[in-house]
Write a protein that holds these residues in place. Structure first.
Motif, short mmCIF file in Angstrom:
data_model
loop_
_atom_site.label_atom_id
_atom_site.label_comp_id
_atom_site.label_asym_id
_atom_site.label_seq_id
_atom_site.Cartn_x
_atom_site.Cartn_y
_atom_site.Cartn_z
N ASN A 68 0.82 -1.21 0.00
CA ASN A 68 0.00 0.00 0.00
C ASN A 68 0.85 1.26 0.00
O ASN A 68 1.86 1.34 0.70
CB ASN A 68 -0.91 0.03 1.24
CG ASN A 68 -1.85 -1.14 1.26
OD1 ASN A 68 -2.50 -1.46 0.27
ND2 ASN A 68 -1.91 -1.82 2.41
N HIS A 70 1.56 5.12 0.97
CA HIS A 70 1.21 6.09 2.02
C HIS A 70 1.84 7.42 1.66
O HIS A 70 3.07 7.55 1.67
CB HIS A 70 1.71 5.61 3.38
CG HIS A 70 1.14 4.29 3.77
ND1 HIS A 70 -0.12 4.17 4.30
CD2 HIS A 70 1.62 3.04 3.66
CE1 HIS A 70 -0.38 2.89 4.53
NE2 HIS A 70 0.66 2.18 4.15
N HIS A 170 -8.66 8.93 -3.61
CA HIS A 170 -7.86 7.89 -2.95
C HIS A 170 -6.47 8.41 -2.59
O HIS A 170 -5.85 7.93 -1.64
CB HIS A 170 -7.77 6.62 -3.82
CG HIS A 170 -7.02 6.77 -5.09
ND1 HIS A 170 -7.60 7.20 -6.26
CD2 HIS A 170 -5.73 6.55 -5.39
CE1 HIS A 170 -6.70 7.22 -7.23
NE2 HIS A 170 -5.55 6.83 -6.72
N ALA A 173 -7.10 10.45 0.58
CA ALA A 173 -7.29 9.52 1.70
C ALA A 173 -5.95 9.03 2.22
O ALA A 173 -5.70 9.03 3.43
CB ALA A 173 -8.15 8.34 1.26
N SER A 174 -5.08 8.65 1.32
CA SER A 174 -3.78 8.15 1.72
C SER A 174 -2.96 9.23 2.43
O SER A 174 -2.26 8.97 3.41
CB SER A 174 -3.04 7.62 0.49
OG SER A 174 -1.71 7.33 0.80
N SER A 179 -8.53 5.00 4.71
CA SER A 179 -8.82 4.29 3.47
C SER A 179 -9.72 5.14 2.59
O SER A 179 -10.41 6.04 3.06
CB SER A 179 -9.51 2.96 3.78
OG SER A 179 -10.80 3.21 4.27
N LYS A 180 -9.71 4.85 1.30
CA LYS A 180 -10.52 5.65 0.38
C LYS A 180 -12.00 5.48 0.67
O LYS A 180 -12.78 6.42 0.51
CB LYS A 180 -10.19 5.29 -1.07
CG LYS A 180 -10.38 3.85 -1.47
CD LYS A 180 -9.77 3.61 -2.86
CE LYS A 180 -10.26 2.30 -3.51
NZ LYS A 180 -10.00 1.10 -2.66
N GLU A 181 -12.40 4.31 1.14
CA GLU A 181 -13.81 4.10 1.48
C GLU A 181 -14.22 4.98 2.66
O GLU A 181 -15.30 5.57 2.66
CB GLU A 181 -14.08 2.63 1.81
CG GLU A 181 -13.94 1.68 0.64
CD GLU A 181 -12.53 1.14 0.51
OE1 GLU A 181 -11.61 1.72 1.13
OE2 GLU A 181 -12.33 0.14 -0.22
N THR A 182 -13.35 5.05 3.66
CA THR A 182 -13.65 5.91 4.81
C THR A 182 -13.78 7.36 4.38
O THR A 182 -14.71 8.06 4.80
CB THR A 182 -12.58 5.76 5.89
OG1 THR A 182 -12.62 4.43 6.40
CG2 THR A 182 -12.81 6.73 7.04
#
Lengths: 193, 193
Positions: A68, A70, A170, A173-174, A179-182
């Motif tokens: 992932n 960051h 996204h 978000a990072s 997370s992108k969903e959050t």
DNA sequence: AGAAAACGATGACATTTGTCAATAAAGAAC
DNA sequence: GTTCTTTATTGACAAATGTCATCGTTTTCT
């Protein structure tokens, strides 16, 4: 293109640049271009350049063991981009830096930076830039440990509204460490208010 | 007590201090003491001093709307302690700084700092110190957004083992951005391995 | 020495956030 | 213009972390 840099410097420094200063700067900082997604620095390599962004958008990020990304820094026009630790200590970097949009830069090698620092105006500019970088980083750290996701996003909207315009969710978000969903859910809550 | 500072400076700078430099430094940095829990800087005030810790332990923290402390910096002997934003811009601070142990410091007002920066050796030392501060802050930020609680704690053990010796767990937890209970559980998992 | 405060561990439970999967829309590439 | 990729949303569920309460121990204070 150099005028953009000169005008940036004059905003950070009291004393004006002489014509000789400007000549020296032009000889030290060289134009470069990056295509979208092209790497400026790859993990494991030594960061050779400090980049001053004339036009475009860049990101600096680490990749964890699960693969992932960051994002530790985003940058737009008139920002400097570099992994300072690697650049100064000449150690392999743990970060990647790449272009998010097609980007035009002025790039500066470490040795040339040392020459430029002989110019008091330049020294003053980098001095202040270092201070601001540290202050900004500490603020972001404070947000990161003290605030929940939604408030971190609200802070970002206030502090760097351009980021939200130029980078997809996204990436944002990072940058925020979520997370992108959050982030998507945070936004829907925020806008239904 | 000044020798400790001189030795610190010599570790950060190539050129040695002259006797006149040392005299100037002594006139600029004044001894001060703080009792445990005594405030060095209170939220809402302007940070008047940069402190160099001769002996003791300090913390810098914000307090959120729920009254929780969030530690953004811990410092021991031979560390500088200041809210740079407030100190440089003369703006009210959002942070508190206090002593965690009885502490001896050398304190420096902003005007006196400007005088000291005329000394190239001092300027070089602060230059490097600024660089390191930024790099350290960015590393911590990366840990904060990229790593789960246990790995953040392991990183801390590696990077700053002294902190764990000198500060209680709830302080360490706050520094890491987790609750003290979570840290307690992280530790018990870590040690049963 | 004795009382009070601070510290640390643990259980029960709540909340936040992450993960995975499916879907749809928008944008880029050829 | 059509295909492929990227982006964003949403639901169901899992995992991580937080909160609250309790307890025993250690430390501090006087």
């Amino acid at each position: 293109m150099y005028n953009q840099l000169f005008s940036y410097i004059s905003r950070y420094s009291e004393s004006p640049l002489t014509v000789e200063d400007e000549t020296l700067i032009k000889s030290a900082l060289k134009p470069a271009k990056l295509k979208k997604k092209e790497l400026f620095l790859e993990q494991g390599n030594i960061c050779q350049y400090t980049g001053f962004i004339i036009k475009g958008a860049m990101r600096q990020y680490s990749i964890d063991s699960a693969g992932n990304e960051h994002i530790i820094q985003l940058a737009l026009e008139n920002w400097w981009m570099v992994d300072r630790e690697s650049y100064l200590m000449k150690t392999p970097s743990v970060y990647n830096i790449d272009a998010w949009e097609d980007t035009e830069l002025l790039i500066l090698e470490a040795d040339d930076l040392q020459r430029l620092l002989e110019i008091p105006t330049i020294k003053e500019m980098f001095w202040k830039m270092n201070q601001s970088s540290f202050i900004a980083s500490q603020k972001r750290l404070n947000n990161s440990i003290a605030l929940p996701a939604m408030e971190r996003y609200e802070q970002l909207l206030k502090s760097y509204p351009d980021f939200v315009q130029r980078f997809p969710q996204h990436i944002i978000a990072s940058y925020l460490g979520i997370s992108k969903e959050t982030l998507s859910r945070v936004r829907s809550k925020l806008f239904q208010k």
